[in-house]
Motif scaffolding. Structure first.
Motif, PDB file in Angstrom:
ATOM      1  N   HIS A  77       0.858  -1.184   0.000  1.00 53.61           N
ATOM      2  CA  HIS A  77       0.000   0.000   0.000  1.00 53.61           C
ATOM      3  C   HIS A  77       0.895   1.235   0.000  1.00 53.61           C
ATOM      4  O   HIS A  77       2.059   1.175   0.375  1.00 53.61           O
ATOM      5  CB  HIS A  77      -0.915   0.005   1.229  1.00 53.61           C
ATOM      6  CG  HIS A  77      -1.800  -1.191   1.318  1.00 53.61           C
ATOM      7  ND1 HIS A  77      -2.896  -1.365   0.517  1.00 53.61           N
ATOM      8  CD2 HIS A  77      -1.739  -2.295   2.115  1.00 53.61           C
ATOM      9  CE1 HIS A  77      -3.481  -2.512   0.806  1.00 53.61           C
ATOM     10  NE2 HIS A  77      -2.802  -3.093   1.772  1.00 53.61           N
ATOM     11  N   PRO A  78       0.371   2.390  -0.403  1.00 55.25           N
ATOM     12  CA  PRO A  78       1.184   3.611  -0.410  1.00 55.25           C
ATOM     13  C   PRO A  78       1.761   3.921   0.960  1.00 55.25           C
ATOM     14  O   PRO A  78       1.136   3.662   1.996  1.00 55.25           O
ATOM     15  CB  PRO A  78       0.183   4.694  -0.847  1.00 55.25           C
ATOM     16  CG  PRO A  78      -0.860   3.951  -1.620  1.00 55.25           C
ATOM     17  CD  PRO A  78      -0.987   2.625  -0.944  1.00 55.25           C
ATOM     18  N   VAL A  79       2.973   4.478   0.971  1.00 58.73           N
ATOM     19  CA  VAL A  79       3.636   4.884   2.210  1.00 58.73           C
ATOM     20  C   VAL A  79       4.071   6.342   2.076  1.00 58.73           C
ATOM     21  O   VAL A  79       4.232   6.848   0.968  1.00 58.73           O
ATOM     22  CB  VAL A  79       4.868   3.995   2.510  1.00 58.73           C
ATOM     23  CG1 VAL A  79       4.455   2.552   2.721  1.00 58.73           C
ATOM     24  CG2 VAL A  79       5.915   4.105   1.400  1.00 58.73           C
ATOM     25  N   PRO A  80       4.262   7.032   3.192  1.00 62.35           N
ATOM     26  CA  PRO A  80       4.748   8.417   3.126  1.00 62.35           C
ATOM     27  C   PRO A  80       6.153   8.487   2.522  1.00 62.35           C
ATOM     28  O   PRO A  80       6.915   7.516   2.560  1.00 62.35           O
ATOM     29  CB  PRO A  80       4.755   8.851   4.596  1.00 62.35           C
ATOM     30  CG  PRO A  80       3.845   7.907   5.295  1.00 62.35           C
ATOM     31  CD  PRO A  80       3.951   6.610   4.571  1.00 62.35           C
ATOM     32  N   ASP A  81       6.478   9.633   1.956  1.00 62.07           N
ATOM     33  CA  ASP A  81       7.825   9.913   1.435  1.00 62.07           C
ATOM     34  C   ASP A  81       8.228   8.966   0.307  1.00 62.07           C
ATOM     35  O   ASP A  81       9.394   8.572   0.181  1.00 62.07           O
ATOM     36  CB  ASP A  81       8.867   9.844   2.554  1.00 62.07           C
ATOM     37  CG  ASP A  81       8.768  11.001   3.523  1.00 62.07           C
ATOM     38  OD1 ASP A  81       8.142  12.021   3.176  1.00 62.07           O
ATOM     39  OD2 ASP A  81       9.317  10.892   4.626  1.00 62.07           O
ATOM     40  N   GLU A  82       7.279   8.612  -0.516  1.00 62.05           N
ATOM     41  CA  GLU A  82       7.567   7.704  -1.624  1.00 62.05           C
ATOM     42  C   GLU A  82       8.729   8.191  -2.486  1.00 62.05           C
ATOM     43  O   GLU A  82       9.619   7.411  -2.856  1.00 62.05           O
ATOM     44  CB  GLU A  82       6.302   7.560  -2.483  1.00 62.05           C
ATOM     45  CG  GLU A  82       6.472   6.722  -3.718  1.00 62.05           C
ATOM     46  CD  GLU A  82       5.212   6.731  -4.570  1.00 62.05           C
ATOM     47  OE1 GLU A  82       5.002   7.735  -5.294  1.00 62.05           O
ATOM     48  OE2 GLU A  82       4.429   5.771  -4.501  1.00 62.05           O
ATOM     49  N   ASP A  83       8.746   9.481  -2.822  1.00 60.24           N
ATOM     50  CA  ASP A  83       9.806  10.001  -3.689  1.00 60.24           C
ATOM     51  C   ASP A  83      11.183   9.887  -3.041  1.00 60.24           C
ATOM     52  O   ASP A  83      12.185   9.720  -3.739  1.00 60.24           O
ATOM     53  CB  ASP A  83       9.521  11.463  -4.054  1.00 60.24           C
ATOM     54  CG  ASP A  83       8.355  11.607  -5.019  1.00 60.24           C
ATOM     55  OD1 ASP A  83       7.972  10.594  -5.657  1.00 60.24           O
ATOM     56  OD2 ASP A  83       7.810  12.724  -5.131  1.00 60.24           O
ATOM     57  N   PHE A  84      11.244   9.968  -1.730  1.00 53.97           N
ATOM     58  CA  PHE A  84      12.507   9.807  -1.009  1.00 53.97           C
ATOM     59  C   PHE A  84      13.075   8.406  -1.243  1.00 53.97           C
ATOM     60  O   PHE A  84      14.269   8.241  -1.501  1.00 53.97           O
ATOM     61  CB  PHE A  84      12.272  10.060   0.477  1.00 53.97           C
ATOM     62  CG  PHE A  84      13.459   9.784   1.350  1.00 53.97           C
ATOM     63  CD1 PHE A  84      14.498  10.702   1.457  1.00 53.97           C
ATOM     64  CD2 PHE A  84      13.543   8.601   2.079  1.00 53.97           C
ATOM     65  CE1 PHE A  84      15.595  10.446   2.273  1.00 53.97           C
ATOM     66  CE2 PHE A  84      14.628   8.342   2.902  1.00 53.97           C
ATOM     67  CZ  PHE A  84      15.664   9.266   2.989  1.00 53.97           C
ATOM     68  N   TYR A  85      12.222   7.406  -1.189  1.00 48.90           N
ATOM     69  CA  TYR A  85      12.683   6.029  -1.371  1.00 48.90           C
ATOM     70  C   TYR A  85      13.010   5.738  -2.835  1.00 48.90           C
ATOM     71  O   TYR A  85      13.959   5.003  -3.130  1.00 48.90           O
ATOM     72  CB  TYR A  85      11.650   5.052  -0.822  1.00 48.90           C
ATOM     73  CG  TYR A  85      11.431   5.248   0.656  1.00 48.90           C
ATOM     74  CD1 TYR A  85      12.465   5.037   1.568  1.00 48.90           C
ATOM     75  CD2 TYR A  85      10.208   5.696   1.151  1.00 48.90           C
ATOM     76  CE1 TYR A  85      12.280   5.260   2.923  1.00 48.90           C
ATOM     77  CE2 TYR A  85      10.015   5.912   2.503  1.00 48.90           C
ATOM     78  CZ  TYR A  85      11.057   5.691   3.383  1.00 48.90           C
ATOM     79  OH  TYR A  85      10.881   5.915   4.731  1.00 48.90           O
ATOM     80  N   VAL A  86      12.263   6.310  -3.742  1.00 46.65           N
ATOM     81  CA  VAL A  86      12.587   6.146  -5.161  1.00 46.65           C
ATOM     82  C   VAL A  86      13.942   6.783  -5.466  1.00 46.65           C
ATOM     83  O   VAL A  86      14.756   6.219  -6.212  1.00 46.65           O
ATOM     84  CB  VAL A  86      11.475   6.744  -6.047  1.00 46.65           C
ATOM     85  CG1 VAL A  86      11.891   6.718  -7.515  1.00 46.65           C
ATOM     86  CG2 VAL A  86      10.167   5.973  -5.851  1.00 46.65           C
ATOM     87  N   ALA A  87      14.217   7.937  -4.875  1.00 42.52           N
ATOM     88  CA  ALA A  87      15.528   8.567  -5.053  1.00 42.52           C
ATOM     89  C   ALA A  87      16.640   7.661  -4.537  1.00 42.52           C
ATOM     90  O   ALA A  87      17.732   7.595  -5.117  1.00 42.52           O
ATOM     91  CB  ALA A  87      15.562   9.918  -4.345  1.00 42.52           C
ATOM     92  N   SER A  88      16.372   6.947  -3.448  1.00 42.07           N
ATOM     93  CA  SER A  88      17.343   5.990  -2.931  1.00 42.07           C
ATOM     94  C   SER A  88      17.584   4.862  -3.932  1.00 42.07           C
ATOM     95  O   SER A  88      18.730   4.447  -4.167  1.00 42.07           O
ATOM     96  CB  SER A  88      16.859   5.415  -1.597  1.00 42.07           C
ATOM     97  OG  SER A  88      17.611   4.288  -1.214  1.00 42.07           O
ATOM     98  N   MET A  89      16.519   4.357  -4.543  1.00 45.04           N
ATOM     99  CA  MET A  89      16.662   3.317  -5.562  1.00 45.04           C
ATOM    100  C   MET A  89      17.564   3.777  -6.696  1.00 45.04           C
ATOM    101  O   MET A  89      18.384   3.008  -7.221  1.00 45.04           O
ATOM    102  CB  MET A  89      15.287   2.933  -6.122  1.00 45.04           C
ATOM    103  CG  MET A  89      14.352   2.288  -5.130  1.00 45.04           C
ATOM    104  SD  MET A  89      12.651   2.130  -5.767  1.00 45.04           S
ATOM    105  CE  MET A  89      12.881   0.933  -7.093  1.00 45.04           C
ATOM    106  N   LEU A  90      17.458   5.046  -7.042  1.00 48.17           N
ATOM    107  CA  LEU A  90      18.204   5.583  -8.184  1.00 48.17           C
ATOM    108  C   LEU A  90      19.688   5.780  -7.890  1.00 48.17           C
ATOM    109  O   LEU A  90      20.455   6.115  -8.793  1.00 48.17           O
ATOM    110  CB  LEU A  90      17.580   6.904  -8.637  1.00 48.17           C
ATOM    111  CG  LEU A  90      16.156   6.799  -9.186  1.00 48.17           C
ATOM    112  CD1 LEU A  90      15.610   8.179  -9.513  1.00 48.17           C
ATOM    113  CD2 LEU A  90      16.106   5.899 -10.415  1.00 48.17           C
TER     114      LEU A  90
END
Length: 331
Positions: A181-194
């Motif tokens: 399910h959606p979680v807060p700070d999604e973009d923060f974690y995607v930036a980590s993936m990158l």
């Protein structure tokens, strides 16, 4: 914080200067950033630390010798622990990080006070095995390795794609696979993936073809090849003289590490998604982990309902409660 050892320069995340060390180890296509909120919430007397593995985050993009399984990573951590004089420490490993801390336990049991496994990779690697005993489908590991990675996802990861239109973009993969399910700070974690270093010597690694279905086999370099069952296999943990307590936390709805993983080519073949399957069964990843830990003996399994691959992001309060209880009992 950056720490240089003879092996490489590590980046560490920490919010406290002293205490009983707890080292958090992230999974594939991520970084120490995935542990940020957990570290901030761990109270004294603990010293929570999260490390970027080689080729991820802000640590050196040193090559991964896949023929050593996950030992390049676990040896990095052993040297880091010695360099920082951490002594026996608590280890927390998520996904691939779970395999890394198990390897560290196998090779350096004197360094380990307790283990917490969070949706860990099977002790028999990722792909290419059958049954609870992790027997190889083919002797060369066909069905596993870097060739199993989706090439469009790899290309988008390398390009730093932050879009959400394509199902293979890092953001879409995060939403569909990392969490239920959606979680807060999604973009923060995607930036980590990158921050993942992409290439033949890091993620996903050297792609090798096979004449047998599904057409891929392990290479000798890179992350996904290090996870191949021909290189990574831990079925003798029960033979250790000292067996520190293990807490195994997993999400019930995980689609990455599962008995029917949506990233296991054998399972996708059984579903008809990958054509031409000769009937190769899915790798029972959770069942394999349980079989290994049952022989080990000193463990406890906790399953979180309505939770995917990332309990520490999806149910942070419950995750921290289980973790702190485990750490306290192991002191």
């Amino acid at each position: 914080m950056r720490v240089t050892t003879p092996r490489l320069t590590h980046h560490l995340l920490k919010f406290r200067e002293a205490g009983e060390p707890v080292l958090f180890v992230h999974g594939n296509v991520s970084s120490s950033a995935f542990w940020r909120d957990t570290l901030q919430a761990v109270p004294e007397p603990y010293l929570p630390l999260a490390v970027d593995l080689r080729g991820f985050g802000r640590s050196d993009a040193a090559p991964v010798d896949a023929t050593r399984g996950l030992r390049d990573f676990s040896d990095d951590l052993a040297e880091l622990a010695a360099h920082l004089d951490l002594g026996p420490l608590h280890l927390v490993g998520w996904s691939m990080g779970g395999g890394i801390v198990l390897q560290l336990l196998r090779d350096h049991p004197e360094l380990v006070r307790s283990l917490t496994l969070v949706n860990p990779v099977s002790p028999y690697g990722y792909g290419g095995t059958e049954g609870p005993d992790g027997r190889l489908t083919h002797a060369d590991g066909t069905g596993s390795g870097a060739g199993a990675a989706n090439p469009d996802f790899v290309a988008r990861l390398q390009a730093g794609d932050i879009s959400e239109e394509a199902a293979t973009s890092p953001k879409s993969v995060f939403r569909a696979s990392y969490v239920a399910h959606p979680v807060p700070d999604e973009d923060f974690y995607v930036a980590s993936m990158l921050t993942t270093h992409v290439g033949e010597h890091n993620y996903p690694g050297e792609a090798v073809t096979s004449d047998r279905w599904p057409g891929v086999a392990p290479g000798k370099s890179g992350v996904l090849n290090a996870l191949a069952p021909t290189h990574f296999r831990l079925d003798d943990l029960h033979e250790l003289d000292a067996r520190p307590p293990i807490l195994w936390i997993r999400g019930a709805d995980d689609v990455i590490v599962s008995d029917h993983s949506l990233m296991d080519l054998a399972n996708l073949g059984a579903m008809g998604v990958v054509p031409g399957s000769p009937g190769t069964p899915a790798q029972p990843m959770v069942t394999q982990t349980r079989a290994v830990l049952e022989r080990y003996g000193n463990y406890r399994e906790e399953v979180l309902a309505d939770c995917g691959h990332s309990p520490h992001l999806e149910h942070p309060a419950e995750f921290r409660r289980l973790l702190l209880d485990h750490l306290g009992a192991a002191r």
